[in-house]
Design a protein around this motif. Structure first.
Motif, PDB file in Angstrom:
ATOM      1  N   LEU A 168       0.842  -1.199   0.000  1.00 54.82           N
ATOM      2  CA  LEU A 168       0.000   0.000   0.000  1.00 54.82           C
ATOM      3  C   LEU A 168       0.876   1.247   0.000  1.00 54.82           C
ATOM      4  N   VAL A 169       0.760   2.044  -1.039  1.00 51.20           N
ATOM      5  CA  VAL A 169       1.522   3.295  -1.079  1.00 51.20           C
ATOM      6  C   VAL A 169       0.550   4.467  -1.164  1.00 51.20           C
ATOM      7  N   THR A 170       0.983   5.553  -0.653  1.00 55.04           N
ATOM      8  CA  THR A 170       0.169   6.764  -0.734  1.00 55.04           C
ATOM      9  C   THR A 170       0.739   7.645  -1.825  1.00 55.04           C
ATOM     10  N   VAL A 171      -0.040   7.889  -2.835  1.00 58.34           N
ATOM     11  CA  VAL A 171       0.404   8.751  -3.923  1.00 58.34           C
ATOM     12  C   VAL A 171      -0.236  10.123  -3.714  1.00 58.34           C
ATOM     13  N   LEU A 172       0.584  11.107  -3.538  1.00 57.09           N
ATOM     14  CA  LEU A 172       0.049  12.441  -3.289  1.00 57.09           C
ATOM     15  C   LEU A 172      -0.385  13.070  -4.609  1.00 57.09           C
ATOM     16  N   VAL A 173      -1.635  13.432  -4.662  1.00 55.86           N
ATOM     17  CA  VAL A 173      -2.096  14.095  -5.882  1.00 55.86           C
ATOM     18  C   VAL A 173      -2.179  15.600  -5.650  1.00 55.86           C
ATOM     19  N   ASP A 174      -1.966  15.984  -4.443  1.00 56.73           N
ATOM     20  CA  ASP A 174      -1.893  17.401  -4.126  1.00 56.73           C
ATOM     21  C   ASP A 174      -1.083  17.490  -2.844  1.00 56.73           C
ATOM     22  N   GLY A 175      -0.532  18.610  -2.580  1.00 58.41           N
ATOM     23  CA  GLY A 175       0.230  18.757  -1.358  1.00 58.41           C
ATOM     24  C   GLY A 175       0.967  20.067  -1.381  1.00 58.41           C
ATOM     25  N   THR A 176       1.714  20.315  -0.333  1.00 53.99           N
ATOM     26  CA  THR A 176       2.447  21.567  -0.254  1.00 53.99           C
ATOM     27  C   THR A 176       3.923  21.302  -0.471  1.00 53.99           C
ATOM     28  N   ALA A 177       4.494  22.006  -1.419  1.00 55.76           N
ATOM     29  CA  ALA A 177       5.931  21.901  -1.676  1.00 55.76           C
ATOM     30  C   ALA A 177       6.627  23.075  -1.004  1.00 55.76           C
ATOM     31  N   TYR A 178       7.690  22.786  -0.292  1.00 54.84           N
ATOM     32  CA  TYR A 178       8.515  23.829   0.332  1.00 54.84           C
ATOM     33  C   TYR A 178       9.871  23.836  -0.376  1.00 54.84           C
ATOM     34  N   HIS A 179      10.278  25.003  -0.823  1.00 57.02           N
ATOM     35  CA  HIS A 179      11.589  25.161  -1.464  1.00 57.02           C
ATOM     36  C   HIS A 179      12.394  26.156  -0.625  1.00 57.02           C
ATOM     37  N   PHE A 180      13.611  25.788  -0.308  1.00 60.01           N
ATOM     38  CA  PHE A 180      14.441  26.633   0.569  1.00 60.01           C
ATOM     39  C   PHE A 180      15.690  27.103  -0.179  1.00 60.01           C
ATOM     40  N   TYR A 181      16.158  28.296   0.151  1.00 52.65           N
ATOM     41  CA  TYR A 181      17.305  28.885  -0.554  1.00 52.65           C
ATOM     42  C   TYR A 181      18.159  29.712   0.398  1.00 52.65           C
ATOM     43  N   THR A 182      19.468  29.594   0.248  1.00 54.35           N
ATOM     44  CA  THR A 182      20.392  30.538   0.868  1.00 54.35           C
ATOM     45  C   THR A 182      21.772  30.340   0.258  1.00 54.35           C
ATOM     46  N   GLY A 183      22.490  31.415   0.104  1.00 53.86           N
ATOM     47  CA  GLY A 183      23.873  31.346  -0.376  1.00 53.86           C
ATOM     48  C   GLY A 183      24.055  30.572  -1.664  1.00 53.86           C
ATOM     49  N   GLY A 184      23.073  30.643  -2.550  1.00 57.50           N
ATOM     50  CA  GLY A 184      23.187  29.937  -3.821  1.00 57.50           C
ATOM     51  C   GLY A 184      22.825  28.468  -3.743  1.00 57.50           C
ATOM     52  N   MET A 185      22.442  28.000  -2.573  1.00 55.06           N
ATOM     53  CA  MET A 185      22.043  26.589  -2.437  1.00 55.06           C
ATOM     54  C   MET A 185      20.512  26.507  -2.440  1.00 55.06           C
ATOM     55  N   GLU A 186      20.011  25.391  -2.957  1.00 52.28           N
ATOM     56  CA  GLU A 186      18.564  25.191  -3.034  1.00 52.28           C
ATOM     57  C   GLU A 186      18.224  23.770  -2.623  1.00 52.28           C
ATOM     58  N   GLY A 187      17.069  23.618  -2.019  1.00 58.39           N
ATOM     59  CA  GLY A 187      16.607  22.274  -1.673  1.00 58.39           C
ATOM     60  C   GLY A 187      15.111  22.296  -1.477  1.00 58.39           C
ATOM     61  N   GLN A 188      14.485  21.142  -1.594  1.00 55.31           N
ATOM     62  CA  GLN A 188      13.030  21.103  -1.505  1.00 55.31           C
ATOM     63  C   GLN A 188      12.552  19.917  -0.674  1.00 55.31           C
ATOM     64  N   THR A 189      11.325  20.040  -0.211  1.00 50.68           N
ATOM     65  CA  THR A 189      10.661  18.921   0.445  1.00 50.68           C
ATOM     66  C   THR A 189       9.182  18.991   0.096  1.00 50.68           C
ATOM     67  N   TYR A 190       8.545  17.849   0.138  1.00 50.11           N
ATOM     68  CA  TYR A 190       7.149  17.777  -0.294  1.00 50.11           C
ATOM     69  C   TYR A 190       6.416  16.909   0.702  1.00 50.11           C
ATOM     70  N   ASN A 191       5.545  17.526   1.489  1.00 54.56           N
ATOM     71  CA  ASN A 191       4.835  16.806   2.549  1.00 54.56           C
ATOM     72  C   ASN A 191       5.781  15.891   3.334  1.00 54.56           C
ATOM     73  N   PRO A 192       6.764  16.468   4.006  1.00 50.77           N
ATOM     74  CA  PRO A 192       7.766  15.647   4.700  1.00 50.77           C
ATOM     75  C   PRO A 192       7.161  14.849   5.851  1.00 50.77           C
ATOM     76  N   ALA A 193       7.814  13.747   6.187  1.00 54.52           N
ATOM     77  CA  ALA A 193       7.352  12.923   7.312  1.00 54.52           C
ATOM     78  C   ALA A 193       7.452  13.727   8.602  1.00 54.52           C
ATOM     79  N   LYS A 194       6.472  13.533   9.455  1.00 54.92           N
ATOM     80  CA  LYS A 194       6.391  14.306  10.703  1.00 54.92           C
ATOM     81  C   LYS A 194       7.637  14.089  11.567  1.00 54.92           C
ATOM     82  N   GLY A 195       8.167  15.173  12.097  1.00 51.29           N
ATOM     83  CA  GLY A 195       9.299  15.085  13.007  1.00 51.29           C
ATOM     84  C   GLY A 195      10.662  15.040  12.331  1.00 51.29           C
TER      85      GLY A 195
END
Lengths: 258, 267
Positions: A188-215
């Motif tokens: 059983l997998v959960t496929v997200l068909v909608d969600g919140t994407a967070y994109h972070f930036y500083t000093g020329g670096m970039e990274g993202q997360t999408y509905n991250p696991a709690k904690g």
């Protein structure tokens, strides 16, 4: 808001060929690299022009974010809630300011107009154009800005830097472990068909997360971004911001002590 | 001399990307060289400086983005034409694919900048008062199709055996799994211009991507780059010597990645 679909995979699909589609991001305790034009578009042979057009419209409307005095920022994008930016600026006198910007009009429309024009669908292009100002530059933005004390700002900046320096892909072992977990759950997998994407930036670096696991660290960082937005709107939320910053510092502490 | 050759030394199209890639970290006494790829940049990240250029590349190299493409390297030199080298698979049969436009696509961007006054010609040593390079603009326009879609593409395709293909995929994967930003303690490098290479691999589990503008000699990234170049040359020359060169670069890559293969990336 997130809509999720639960899909039961056929064990034969997973056990043998490991055909589970794994997104660029997952449940890891780190941020994931951004996806760009240089990555694959296997499912859709068309170059990902819509995404690029949307990003260009966003970068145009929120151009203040990219000014030289911006030290760090995050954008929070939800298909229903729209896109907003939150971050920190520092002026020449080393005074820090917390800022938050939110779109008032769904900017995706500009990319959709361009796509309709490329498709030769004049009516669709006309309908979409009626919903937005002629140019993204003219889109109004909801703004908030307030001073932030140096100690808190520097703590946030340190967290951004630490998290972004740790941006990486999942290793093969992590992906295999995730697949094993799914099979233990009966496929059983959960496929997200909608969600919140967070994109972070500083000093020329970039990274993202999408509905991250709690904690996880990305979850705690996302909560800081939300708290920054709240604290900009109402200083009564500053204690919450402080508490969330402390929570991530504690989470990362064993790692930084190595 | 073309507009690009004339002006490009004065305008580093990728300088912002190189700067923001974390390459300006102060070097320490015991610093290590940066021998890993960097995560790709995005438009909203502000480090994706000319999205129109990247879009042109993506359109021209579309075949190298099709389903079945297992790995890829997009090569962006400063003064020469761009190219892509890919490995594709169809029902267990592997083929190397290379695409190279006959004109450098960057010239379209340089031309637009020159017309907009963003690039000026310096007369003598008067760097403060540049002039619009009208002569170079006219020469460049005359030598370039008006629409970049009309630029002719040199295409090459050649079969490669499964064993070599799988070794190439494994090599790509090992280096791409180590993609990360410059870490504290790594030696700082200032890249003001030069070749930029974008790598990609898919193993059916996930897509991995990373780029570099700097590869220390004898390192993993240089070996990966060498393997891509050898693939390109083998496709172009299709002879025993080129295949031997591909084998030696592949062996070199395997030697470089051996200690790290299969391990999680170091933080």
């Amino acid at each position: 808001m997130t809509f999720a679909k639960h899909i039961r995979l056929l064990p034969s699909l997973v056990a043998g060929a490991l055909l589970i589609a794994v997104p660029a991001w997952g449940d890891g305790d780190h941020l994931y690299p951004e996806t760009t034009l240089f990555m694959a578009a296997h499912l859709d042979r068309k170059p990902p022009r819509l995404d690029a057009d949307y990003d260009i419209a966003v970068a145009t409307v929120f151009r203040d974010v990219f000014a030289d005095d911006t030290v760090l920022y995050a954008d929070v994008d939800n298909p229903l809630g729209g896109i907003r930016f939150v971050g920190l600026k520092k002026n020449k006198e080393d005074a820090w300011r917390l800022f938050s910007l939110r779109e008032k009009i769904r900017l995706l429309r500009y990319a959709e107009i361009a796509e309709a024009e490329r498709d030769g669908d004049v009516q669709r292009a006309r309908d979409y154009s009626a919903e937005v100002p002629p140019k993204p530059e003219d889109v109004p933005v909801e703004r908030c800005e307030r001073p932030l004390d140096t100690v808190m700002a520097q703590r946030i900046a340190t967290l951004w830097d630490t998290m972004l320096r740790g941006t990486r892909n999942s290793t093969r072992e992590e992906v295999l472990a995730e697949n094993k977990k799914i099979m233990a759950n009966g496929g059983l997998v959960t496929v997200l068909v909608d969600g919140t994407a967070y994109h972070f930036y500083t000093g020329g670096m970039e990274g993202q997360t999408y509905n991250p696991a709690k904690g996880t660290a990305p979850d705690l960082l996302s909560k800081i971004a939300d708290a920054m937005s709240d604290a900009c709107a109402d200083s009564k939320s500053l204690p919450t911001l402080r508490a969330r910053v402390t929570a991530l510092e504690k989470h990362l502490a064993p790692e930084s002590a190595k | 001399m073309t507009l690009t050759e004339h002006i490009q030394p004065l305008l580093d199209k990728r300088l912002p990307a190189a700067l923001v890639a974390g390459m300006l970290i102060a070097s320490g006494a015991s610093a290590r060289e940066v021998d890993h790829l960097l995560p790709e940049n995005s438009i909203i990240g502000g480090s994706f400086d000319i999205p129109e250029y990247d879009n042109k590349l993506r359109v021209v190299f579309d075949e190298a983005y099709a389903g079945g493409v297992k790995l890829r390297m997009v090569d962006l030199p400063s003064f020469e034409t761009e190219s892509v080298t890919a490995l594709k698979e169809d029902k267990g049969a592997y083929r190397i694919l290379t695409l190279e436009p006959e004109k450098q696509l960057w010239t379209y961007e340089a031309l637009a900048m020159a017309k907009a006054g963003q690039i000026k010609k310096v007369a003598g040593n008067d760097f403060e008062h540049g002039v619009r390079p009208d002569k170079e603009i006219a020469e460049t326009e005359a030598a370039l199709p008006a629409d970049f879609h009309d630029v002719k593409i040199k295409r090459c395709e050649i079969a490669i055996d499964e064993a070599r293909a799988e070794r190439l995929i494994a090599g790509w994967k090992a280096v791409l799994l180590e993609t990360k930003y410059t870490q504290p303690g790594e030696e700082g490098v200032i890249v003001t211009d030069g070749v930029q290479d974008h790598f990609y691999v898919s193993d059916g589990l996930s897509d991995l991507a990373g780029w570099t503008a700097y590869a220390p000699e004898g390192g993993k990234v240089a070996a990966l780059d060498g393997a891509a170049v050898a693939m390109f040359d083998y496709c172009a020359k299709h002879n025993a010597a080129a295949l031997k060169k591909l084998d030696s670069t592949l062996a070199d890559l395997e030697t470089r990645i051996a200690p790290a293969a299969g391990k999680a990336p170091s933080k």
